[in-house]
Write an enzyme that holds these catalytic residues in place. Structure first.
Site, mmCIF file in Angstrom:
data_model
loop_
_atom_site.group_PDB
_atom_site.id
_atom_site.type_symbol
_atom_site.label_atom_id
_atom_site.label_comp_id
_atom_site.label_asym_id
_atom_site.label_seq_id
_atom_site.Cartn_x
_atom_site.Cartn_y
_atom_site.Cartn_z
ATOM 1 N N MET A 1 0.823 -1.211 0.000
ATOM 2 C CA MET A 1 0.000 0.000 0.000
ATOM 3 C C MET A 1 0.859 1.266 0.000
ATOM 4 O O MET A 1 0.425 2.334 0.438
ATOM 5 C CB MET A 1 -0.931 -0.014 1.210
ATOM 6 C CG MET A 1 -1.823 -1.245 1.298
ATOM 7 S SD MET A 1 -2.955 -1.403 -0.088
ATOM 8 C CE MET A 1 -4.127 -0.121 0.288
ATOM 9 N N GLN A 53 4.248 1.194 9.891
ATOM 10 C CA GLN A 53 4.876 0.092 9.163
ATOM 11 C C GLN A 53 6.247 0.533 8.655
ATOM 12 O O GLN A 53 6.365 1.532 7.934
ATOM 13 C CB GLN A 53 4.000 -0.355 7.990
ATOM 14 C CG GLN A 53 4.540 -1.595 7.315
ATOM 15 C CD GLN A 53 3.593 -2.149 6.276
ATOM 16 O OE1 GLN A 53 3.847 -2.033 5.093
ATOM 17 N NE2 GLN A 53 2.492 -2.748 6.709
ATOM 18 N N CYS A 83 6.677 -7.253 1.125
ATOM 19 C CA CYS A 83 6.576 -6.509 -0.128
ATOM 20 C C CYS A 83 7.608 -7.019 -1.132
ATOM 21 O O CYS A 83 8.803 -7.061 -0.819
ATOM 22 C CB CYS A 83 6.769 -5.017 0.124
ATOM 23 S SG CYS A 83 6.576 -4.018 -1.362
ATOM 24 N N LYS A 122 4.872 -8.472 9.104
ATOM 25 C CA LYS A 122 4.058 -8.860 7.953
ATOM 26 C C LYS A 122 4.938 -9.657 7.009
ATOM 27 O O LYS A 122 6.035 -9.226 6.651
ATOM 28 C CB LYS A 122 3.494 -7.632 7.246
ATOM 29 C CG LYS A 122 2.537 -7.953 6.102
ATOM 30 C CD LYS A 122 1.933 -6.674 5.530
ATOM 31 C CE LYS A 122 0.849 -6.994 4.506
ATOM 32 N NZ LYS A 122 1.396 -7.566 3.263
ATOM 33 N N HIS A 166 0.555 -12.860 4.429
ATOM 34 C CA HIS A 166 -0.013 -12.766 3.084
ATOM 35 C C HIS A 166 0.009 -14.166 2.489
ATOM 36 O O HIS A 166 1.071 -14.772 2.342
ATOM 37 C CB HIS A 166 0.800 -11.804 2.221
ATOM 38 C CG HIS A 166 0.173 -11.510 0.900
ATOM 39 N ND1 HIS A 166 -0.018 -10.227 0.429
ATOM 40 C CD2 HIS A 166 -0.319 -12.327 -0.060
ATOM 41 C CE1 HIS A 166 -0.602 -10.275 -0.757
ATOM 42 N NE2 HIS A 166 -0.788 -11.552 -1.070
ATOM 43 N N ASN A 206 -3.998 -12.390 5.364
ATOM 44 C CA ASN A 206 -3.963 -11.257 4.447
ATOM 45 C C ASN A 206 -3.879 -11.768 3.011
ATOM 46 O O ASN A 206 -3.327 -12.830 2.760
ATOM 47 C CB ASN A 206 -2.745 -10.376 4.770
ATOM 48 C CG ASN A 206 -2.490 -9.304 3.721
ATOM 49 O OD1 ASN A 206 -1.429 -9.273 3.109
ATOM 50 N ND2 ASN A 206 -3.447 -8.441 3.498
ATOM 51 N N GLY A 228 -6.327 -4.884 2.314
ATOM 52 C CA GLY A 228 -5.597 -3.794 1.694
ATOM 53 C C GLY A 228 -6.389 -3.099 0.609
ATOM 54 O O GLY A 228 -7.207 -2.216 0.872
#
Length: 328
Positions: A1, A53, A83, A122, A166, A206, A228
């Site tokens: 994000m 974050q 990410c 995460k 995720h 997620n 998200g």
């Protein structure tokens, strides 16, 4: 994000859910330590509970950045190890850190030594890189799960009790960030298995969540759900979740007009602090998703907010138009 969940976006989303934990876009630890901390960390008190974050791989820098976040009043520090974008990998953080669980554990331990608020992580269910990464990314083997379990166990021992997982692999070479959200299949079963194997940890699912029904089904087996892009494009999903998950709180979803009026009052103050209207209104286009004239509303805000000298009258005019529309 990244570039999405800035302070304006978070204030807007808070109007639709009092209980949801909001997350900042990922901010690098180096930027916080060496850059404009006031601009990077500023937020409205209405955003609570809100998590900062961070991205990074240097334990010292992350510890310092976490301390700054805690001092600013954030409720949680979250380390992004999920990410897969190229610009994140080039900085040696994000999903590529899943290959370095000991370093991630050191980062978590360093942050925990400096702050009293929760430090969370995460992460993806796995990573693939090198030749054949795309093909392997659509598979999930027993060894993949063993690596995930080992990673989470090691990082948990460093003081992390909360993991947002995720439910897709991250393919570090051969897929774009967009493709990484679509090509590797969603494997919620892996997230559920991790919760069964590590029941003392708080496991948050997620990835690809788009409906209340999906959230309900996941919450039967895990401790939380992180949403998200769907929350951004269809923010009323948050209001639906708020009403469904906290029915005894006596809360009712605000109308679009009520949300827009609150955002107008907020925007007026932010304009006086030097923020541009377009930087704020770009986040509220999803407010009209699924409603009559949604495309016209998006066009109105996109065009009007970018005009030279655009100010609060753009939002006030929109409130008046929405009043007339709701009265008709």
């Amino acid at each position: 994000m990244m570039d999405w969940t800035d302070r304006h976006c978070r204030f807007f989303l808070r109007q639709l859910s009092p209980h949801a934990v909001l997350y900042t876009e990922m901010i690098t630890a180096a930027a916080l330590v060496h850059g404009n901390r006031a601009a990077l960390l500023g937020f409205d008190s209405a955003e609570h509970p809100v998590a900062l974050q961070l991205g990074g791989s240097d334990p010292h820098l992350l510890a310092q950045a976490a301390e700054y976040g805690a001092a600013e009043g954030y409720d949680e520090i979250n380390l992004n190890v999920g990410c897969p974008s190229d610009r994140v990998q080039s900085g040696a953080f994000g999903a590529c850190l899943m290959a370095k669980p000991r370093l991630v554990a050191d980062c978590v331990a360093a942050m925990n030594a400096r702050v009293s608020i929760p430090v969370t992580v995460k992460v993806r269910i796995g990573i693939e890189e090198g030749a054949g990464a795309v093909q392997r990314g659509v598979e999930y083997t027993l060894r993949d799960y063993e690596r995930l379990h080992e990673f989470v166990t090691l990082v948990a021992a460093a003081g992390c009790d909360i993991f947002a997982i995720h439910a897709r692999k991250a393919v570090l070479t051969g897929l774009s960030p967009k493709e990484n959200r679509e090509v590797p299949p969603l494997r919620y079963d892996i997230v559920r298995q991790l919760k069964r194997d590590l029941p003392r940890l708080t496991i948050v699912a997620n990835g690809g969540v788009r409906s209340f029904e999906q959230v309900e089904a996941l919450l039967a087996d895990v401790d939380g759900v992180m949403i998200g892009r769907e929350a951004y494009h269809n923010p009323y999903l948050l209001a639906q979740l708020e009403a469904g998950l906290f029915p005894s709180a006596g809360w009712s979803a605000p109308s679009r007009l009520e949300v827009l009026e609150r955002f107008t009052a907020y925007a007026e103050g932010e304009l006086s602090n030097g923020h541009t209207l377009a930087a704020m209104t770009r986040h509220i286009l999803g407010l009209f998703s699924g409603s009559a004239g949604a495309r016209s509303w998006r066009r109105y805000f996109s065009e009007s907010s970018r005009q030279s000298g655009a100010g609060i009258e753009v939002l006030r005019r929109a409130c008046e138009m929405l009043r007339r529309q709701e009265a008709a």
